[in-house]
Each structure stands twice: as C-alpha cells, then as structure tokens.
Design a protein around this motif. Structure first.
Motif, PDB file in Angstrom:
ATOM      1  N   UNK A  25      26.602 -14.722 -10.368  1.00 29.66           N
ATOM      2  CA  UNK A  25      25.607 -14.413  -9.344  1.00 29.66           C
ATOM      3  C   UNK A  25      26.106 -13.314  -8.416  1.00 29.66           C
ATOM      4  N   UNK A  26      27.381 -13.385  -8.043  1.00 27.50           N
ATOM      5  CA  UNK A  26      27.951 -12.349  -7.182  1.00 27.50           C
ATOM      6  C   UNK A  26      27.893 -11.001  -7.892  1.00 27.50           C
ATOM      7  N   UNK A  27      28.223 -11.039  -9.174  1.00 26.05           N
ATOM      8  CA  UNK A  27      28.173  -9.799  -9.952  1.00 26.05           C
ATOM      9  C   UNK A  27      26.757  -9.227  -9.938  1.00 26.05           C
ATOM     10  N   UNK A  30      25.921  -7.568  -6.552  1.00 21.82           N
ATOM     11  CA  UNK A  30      26.527  -6.281  -6.187  1.00 21.82           C
ATOM     12  C   UNK A  30      26.415  -5.233  -7.286  1.00 21.82           C
ATOM     13  N   UNK A  31      25.874  -5.628  -8.437  1.00 19.10           N
ATOM     14  CA  UNK A  31      25.844  -4.691  -9.562  1.00 19.10           C
ATOM     15  C   UNK A  31      25.315  -3.289  -9.204  1.00 19.10           C
ATOM     16  N   UNK A  32      24.181  -3.192  -8.487  1.00 18.00           N
ATOM     17  CA  UNK A  32      23.655  -1.842  -8.211  1.00 18.00           C
ATOM     18  C   UNK A  32      24.590  -0.992  -7.354  1.00 18.00           C
ATOM     19  N   UNK A  33      25.517  -1.651  -6.659  1.00 17.85           N
ATOM     20  CA  UNK A  33      26.430  -0.899  -5.798  1.00 17.85           C
ATOM     21  C   UNK A  33      27.626  -0.368  -6.577  1.00 17.85           C
ATOM     22  N   UNK A  34      27.717  -0.761  -7.855  1.00 19.67           N
ATOM     23  CA  UNK A  34      28.905  -0.385  -8.629  1.00 19.67           C
ATOM     24  C   UNK A  34      28.799   1.014  -9.208  1.00 19.67           C
ATOM     25  N   UNK A  35      27.681   1.667  -8.952  1.00 21.69           N
ATOM     26  CA  UNK A  35      27.525   3.037  -9.408  1.00 21.69           C
ATOM     27  C   UNK A  35      27.300   3.195 -10.902  1.00 21.69           C
ATOM     28  N   UNK A  36      26.640   2.223 -11.508  1.00 24.25           N
ATOM     29  CA  UNK A  36      26.362   2.313 -12.938  1.00 24.25           C
ATOM     30  C   UNK A  36      25.296   3.365 -13.207  1.00 24.25           C
ATOM     31  N   UNK A  37      25.339   3.920 -14.387  1.00 22.70           N
ATOM     32  CA  UNK A  37      24.358   4.933 -14.762  1.00 22.70           C
ATOM     33  C   UNK A  37      22.994   4.312 -15.035  1.00 22.70           C
ATOM     34  N   UNK A  38      21.994   5.160 -15.222  1.00 25.31           N
ATOM     35  CA  UNK A  38      20.628   4.647 -15.352  1.00 25.31           C
ATOM     36  C   UNK A  38      20.466   3.855 -16.652  1.00 25.31           C
ATOM     37  N   UNK A  39      21.214   4.241 -17.685  1.00 27.48           N
ATOM     38  CA  UNK A  39      21.117   3.501 -18.952  1.00 27.48           C
ATOM     39  C   UNK A  39      21.577   2.058 -18.740  1.00 27.48           C
ATOM     40  N   UNK A  40      22.717   1.892 -18.088  1.00 27.67           N
ATOM     41  CA  UNK A  40      23.246   0.551 -17.836  1.00 27.67           C
ATOM     42  C   UNK A  40      22.295  -0.256 -16.962  1.00 27.67           C
ATOM     43  N   UNK A 176      15.656  -9.623 -10.479  1.00 24.42           N
ATOM     44  CA  UNK A 176      16.720 -10.588 -10.211  1.00 24.42           C
ATOM     45  C   UNK A 176      16.168 -11.802  -9.449  1.00 24.42           C
ATOM     46  N   UNK A 177      15.306 -11.530  -8.480  1.00 25.08           N
ATOM     47  CA  UNK A 177      14.695 -12.633  -7.732  1.00 25.08           C
ATOM     48  C   UNK A 177      13.856 -13.498  -8.676  1.00 25.08           C
ATOM     49  N   UNK A 178      13.072 -12.846  -9.523  1.00 27.17           N
ATOM     50  CA  UNK A 178      12.259 -13.606 -10.486  1.00 27.17           C
ATOM     51  C   UNK A 178      13.156 -14.438 -11.406  1.00 27.17           C
ATOM     52  N   UNK A 179      14.263 -13.836 -11.818  1.00 25.99           N
ATOM     53  CA  UNK A 179      15.234 -14.521 -12.675  1.00 25.99           C
ATOM     54  C   UNK A 179      15.734 -15.797 -11.996  1.00 25.99           C
ATOM     55  N   UNK A 180      16.076 -15.724 -10.725  1.00 21.35           N
ATOM     56  CA  UNK A 180      16.588 -16.921 -10.047  1.00 21.35           C
ATOM     57  C   UNK A 180      15.507 -17.966  -9.819  1.00 21.35           C
TER      58      UNK A 180
END
Ligand code: ADP
Ligand code: MG
Lengths: 332, 243
Positions: A25-27, A30-40, A176-180
C-alpha cells in the motif's frame, strides 16, 4: 457498522500477509513520486484496473466456483453509459458512472436469471455467447457509433466533475481509490453470509440446498455484484482512454483475461486477483508491444496465457496463491 | 392432523418404479425407521419428500401445508433437515464453516452463526475438530458434521439417510444415544433410513418397510421382525429366529 468493521479487519490473515499489504500500500501511495516513465505508469494503472476486474470476477468465479467468461459485456455497459451520457447530454462522471452500474446490475439480473439454469460447461459457453451478442449489437448500432466507437470531448484542465485529466497521475490515484474500495468490499464479502453460502455451493450443491440455500438466487446475486464491479472499471476506462469502441471494452479476449488473471493468481482468495494482475498485466503489455510489430503473431499472446494457465492449474488449481500457501505450510 | 403425511407417492425412473403409490404418516415427536433391501427406494422416497425429485404423482403434506414439488431449500426452510447417504468429502471449508452455513439458514450475522455453530459442535462433543476439513476426518466424524450442519438449520423434522453405515458398534451406540437426545431434548421428529437392523429396532418407535418400490409393511419394531413379508423380502429367517 459491522460490515465496515469486517471490511477493514484483516486480522485473520497472517502477520506476513498484513505486513506485505502495508508495504504494498505504501508503494502504491508513493509510486507516482518515484519518477516512473509514462509506460510504467500506464502499466500500473492497468494493473489496478485489472485487479478491480478480477476481484469482481472472484465473487461468482472464485468463491462461487462458476466458470464465468462474459464479464466484458459489463465493462462495456459501464464504459458506454459514461461515454454516451457525456457526449449526448454532458452529464458528469459522478452521475453517469452510478447509472452505468445500475444498468449493469439490471442487465445482469435479466441475463443471470436464465443463465443460472445452466451448469458446468454449458454455463461457461452461455456466458461467452451473451457477451458476444452484446458486442455484435454495439458493433452495428449506429446511434452509439457502431464499430467506429465514440470519442469523448477532451477537457484541457483537470476536471473533477467529468474526471478528465491530462496527467496520468490523477488517473492513477483515482483508480487506486477504486481499487481499495474494491479490496475492502471483497474483504467484507468473503466473510459475509453470501460469501459462505457461495463457498458451500462450490463445494457441494446438494448439501447447500439441504441447508436452505437457494442456489440459483445466490449465484445471480454474486454474478450481479461481479457485474457492478467491472462496470465501475468500464466507466473508468471511458474517461481514461477518452475513446471506446466495442473491441476495446467488450471483446471476448477481455472477458478471458479477467477470468484468467484471477484464476492464475488464485481464485477464491482475496489476494489472488491482485497477484494475477501483477503477473499478467506487465506480460500482456510486453507481449503486446513486442508482438504488435509482427502481423502473423496476433493470438500468440493468448497461446502463452493458455499455456500458463495449464501449467499452473496442473500443478496447483488454486493458482499462484495456492502455491505460496503450499510452500508456507511445508516451511512451517 | 399428521405432522408429515405422504400420500400416494409414485416415482418412475423411466420404467423403473422406485416408489410405487407409497402412503404413510408421521406424528410430531416420533422416531420412525425406514428399512428395506438395497435399491428398495428409500433414498428416492427421501428425495421426493424434500424436493430433490419431483414425484410423478402423490402429495407430501408437512404441518398442514402441501410441500409437494417444493425445492430442497424451501422444504429446509419449512423445517425439514436431511443428511446424505453418500456425503461429498470436500476440501473447501472447515467443519466450523460447514456448520456455520447451516446456521446462516436462520441468521444473517456472522458472529451469531459462529456462536450457534460452536454451541452445536460443543453439544455434539466435536468442537475439537472444528478447524479440520471433511477430507481430513474419518467417516464417523464426517457423518457427525453432516448431522451438525443439518441441525444448525433448526429442523423440526430431521431425515437421516444411513448415518450409521460404516461405523463401528461403539460409534453406532453413540449415534443412537444422540438421536434419542435430540428427539427428547430438542423435540425433533426423526425419520431415519437404516439398513443396520439392530439399530433401527432399538431406536425407532415405528418402522416402515419398502421392497422393490412398494411399502410392504408398517408397524412396531417387534411386529415387523415377525412379519412374513418382511422376513421374505429382507430379513431372512435367521434374524427372526435369533431374536
Ligand atoms: N436419479 C435416478 N435415476 C434413475 N434411477 C434411479 C435414480 N435414483 C435411484 N434410482 C434407482 O431407483 C432404485 C431405488 O434406489 P434408492 O432409492 O437409492 O434405493 P435405496 O436407498 O433403498 O437403496 C434403484 O434401482 C436405483 O438404481
Ligand atoms: Mg439409499
């Protein structure tokens, strides 16, 4: 009140599971803050979306043990309701999405009533057929764009009324909210009266009937819950993709993917659909972009899925989660 | 008015008449035995009463209400519980969960169902197996679970299909004692199929005998063992002589 407590209570899971859930859940948070590319990011959004689909499928397919292969028609109903109401009447997402869910519920009762007279393979085939019929209708129905599909008007600025955003990050948190919500719902569902009754039906239908369970009615209820779940996901797909056509939201392959992910991850377990989506969504993406270039290889991805499901079910019918539990038992 | 009235039930499996114009009645609080050789139509008669089969003709009246052709879940809700001669040995649910499902027939809350199931398992003296699955238990225990989950639905009439088969004498003794207890304490009317003669004669107040789908006798256990037709069809001279 009791229901909310049940939904939020994970205490019957092992410590390892609860800790994993927190880390996971923590991951996610914060996932969007990790600087992942648009594909990820796209892959993550798809992962959450398919987890939601799989959780819904798990009610009837997992706990209820029915081989259900027609969920795409309800994805379509959810997606088309949102898209059409927006294009025709400019109706906000927050109104059209619940309407889509209600239509999916109504439709699922109408379809479910005759459907659950059937059992086993006949049932599985009939679920495929009903889904194909609806796709055919939409493919030829000019009022709703027929096979060309419909485009949603694009809003430049973040718009929480129509749920349209330029940045994927908004969509990410939204799904993510819908997922939870889905996860908590399923955590309640598995402990509910209907959850118990479905498991009994899966185990032994004759015994279930002798214990006062109206089998057909229970199956219809579970089928409708599953349909409502995927209709929510369908509504999300409409505003996320901004373009829908019968192929993208109603195709048989979508139905099969939904069932496959949940089965591969582990049917009738809370984590199964999530684990299945975590494996298959990236694989699907990878194969999609890899095989996409070779015209002759269309369909190869499904051969790979088929092989996967055969291998897993031969080794452990309860999927990846079943394997994990088996290893854990052996270890302890 | 009889508690359960079976009136002229016929069930024909495409030429094989498993129940042929069968009539009898059971009074509230009785323990009635149903005996007959293998294939006599006993299980079929159970299935016609509780709704797994639709009888070709005849009526079933339960507490003054016509329940002919009702589905099994409806007859259960009307107050009839049953166990199965061949119990499916499942792996999906624990003993406690099995019994909880029975309890859910009358309650909606999980905690209530759980309490009721635990109380029942305690009453039967099998709470220590609550976390086992059916496939992990010996037959005698499986039978008890079948009995417990049927009891959890609060039946007023309990129909048991060969609960004692495959059990050793000590286990049979236990089950017989248990039947007496639920009959006298819980006021549950019992209708039991049994092929173990000693047991039926011991526990039943009245016995009905089927042979080739026909009812060939009905009466007190002591009279049944001396009945000419019954001896010919089923018991054999030996049994009558030895008693
Ligand atoms: N569902 C069915 N279809 C066809 N024949 C059946 C069915 N159930 C039972 N029978 C037949 O009916 C007869 C009575 O069977 P049953 O009621 O099981 O006997 P019992 O319980 O007295 O041993 C048997 O000959 C059996 O083969
Ligand atoms: Mg029998």
């Amino acid at each position: 009140m009791e229901a909310i407590k049940d939904a939020l209570n994970f205490s019957d899971f092992s410590r390892a599971e609860r800790i994993s859930l927190i880390i996971f859940s923590l991951f996610l948070l914060i996932f969007p803050l990790l600087g992942a590319g648009s594909f990820t990011k796209t892959v993550m959004i798809q992962f959450l979306l398919f987890s939601l689909f799989g959780m819904g499928w798990n009610t009837i397919g997992g706990y209820g043990g029915q081989v259900e292969l027609g969920k795409a028609q309800y994805v379509g109903i959810g997606a088309y309701t949102v898209a059409l109401m927006m294009v025709w009447w400019k109706i906000p997402f927050w109104f059209s999405m619940p309407v889509g869910v209600l239509i999916a519920l109504g439709y699922s009762f109408i379809i479910g009533y005759p459907l659950f007279r059937l059992k086993g393979h006949y049932f599985a085939i009939a679920t495929i057929c009903t889904s194909l019929v609806l796709k055919d209708i939409f493919d030829n129905w000019t009022l709703v764009g027929a096979a060309k599909g419909i485009e949603l008007p694009i809003h430049e600025h973040p718009d929480f009324v129509y749920m349209q955003f330029k940045s994927d990050t908004y969509y990410y948190y939204f799904i993510m909210v819908l997922f939870y919500i889905g996860l908590f719902y399923m955590n309640w569902f598995r402990k509910s009266k209907l959850g118990y009754q479905l498991r009994m039906i899966k185990d032994d239908e004759d015994a279930a009937e002798s214990l006062g369970i109206d089998i057909r009615w229970c199956k219809i209820k579970a089928y409708s819950i599953a349909s409502a779940f995927v209709a929510v996901g369908g509504g999300f797909m409409a505003v996320y993709n901004l373009y829908i056509d019968p192929t993208s939201v109603m195709e048989l392959s979508l139905s099969i993917k939904i069932a496959l992910m949940a089965m591969l991850g582990g049917a009738a377990s809370l984590w199964g659909p999530i684990i299945g989506a975590a494996f298959l969504v990236p694989l699907d993406r990878f194969l999609g972009s890899w095989l996409g270039g070779y015209k002759g290889l269309i369909g190869v991805d499904f051969m790979i899925y088929a092989a996967l499901i055969m291998v897993v079910s031969a080794y452990q019918p309860r999927g990846i989660w079943g394997i994990i539990e088996q290893l854990r038992k052996r270890g302890s | 008015m009889a508690f359960l009235e079976v009136d002229n039930i016929t069930k024909d499996f495409g030429g094989l008449v498993a129940n042929n114009h069968i009539s009898f009645s059971i009074d509230e609080g009785e323990i009635v035995g149903l005996i007959g050789p293998n294939g006599a139509g006993k299980t079929t008669l159970f299935n016609c009463i509780v709704g797994y089969h639709k009888p070709d003709s005849g009526k079933v009246i339960f507490r003054g209400k016509d329940i002919t052709g009702l589905k099994p879940h409806d007859t259960n809700r009307a107050g009839i519980g049953r166990t199965f001669q061949v119990m499916k040995v499942t792996t999906g649910m624990t003993v406690l969960e099995n019994v909880m499902v029975g309890a859910f027939c009358r309650v909606d809350e999980r905690e209530q169902a759980r309490k009721k199931a635990l109380a029942l398992l305690g009453f039967m003296g099998i709470e220590k197996i609550k976390d086992f699955h059916l496939n992990e238990l010996p037959v005698a225990m499986q039978r008890k679970v079948g009995l417990a989950r049927a009891l959890a639905t609060n039946p007023v009439l309990l129909m048991l299909d060969e609960v004692a088969s495959g059990l050793n004498p000590k286990e049979i003794e236990e089950i017989v004692e248990f039947m007496r207890v639920i009959n006298s304490e819980k006021k549950i009317t019992l209708f039991i199929i049994e092929h173990i003669m000693e047991m039926v004669m011991k526990v039943s107040q009245r016995v009905i005998v089927l042979d080739y789908g026909e009812k060939i006798a009905e009466g007190l256990p002591a009279d049944i063992v001396k009945n000419e037709n019954v001896i010919k069809a089923y018991l054999g001279e030996k049994y009558a002589q030895s008693h």
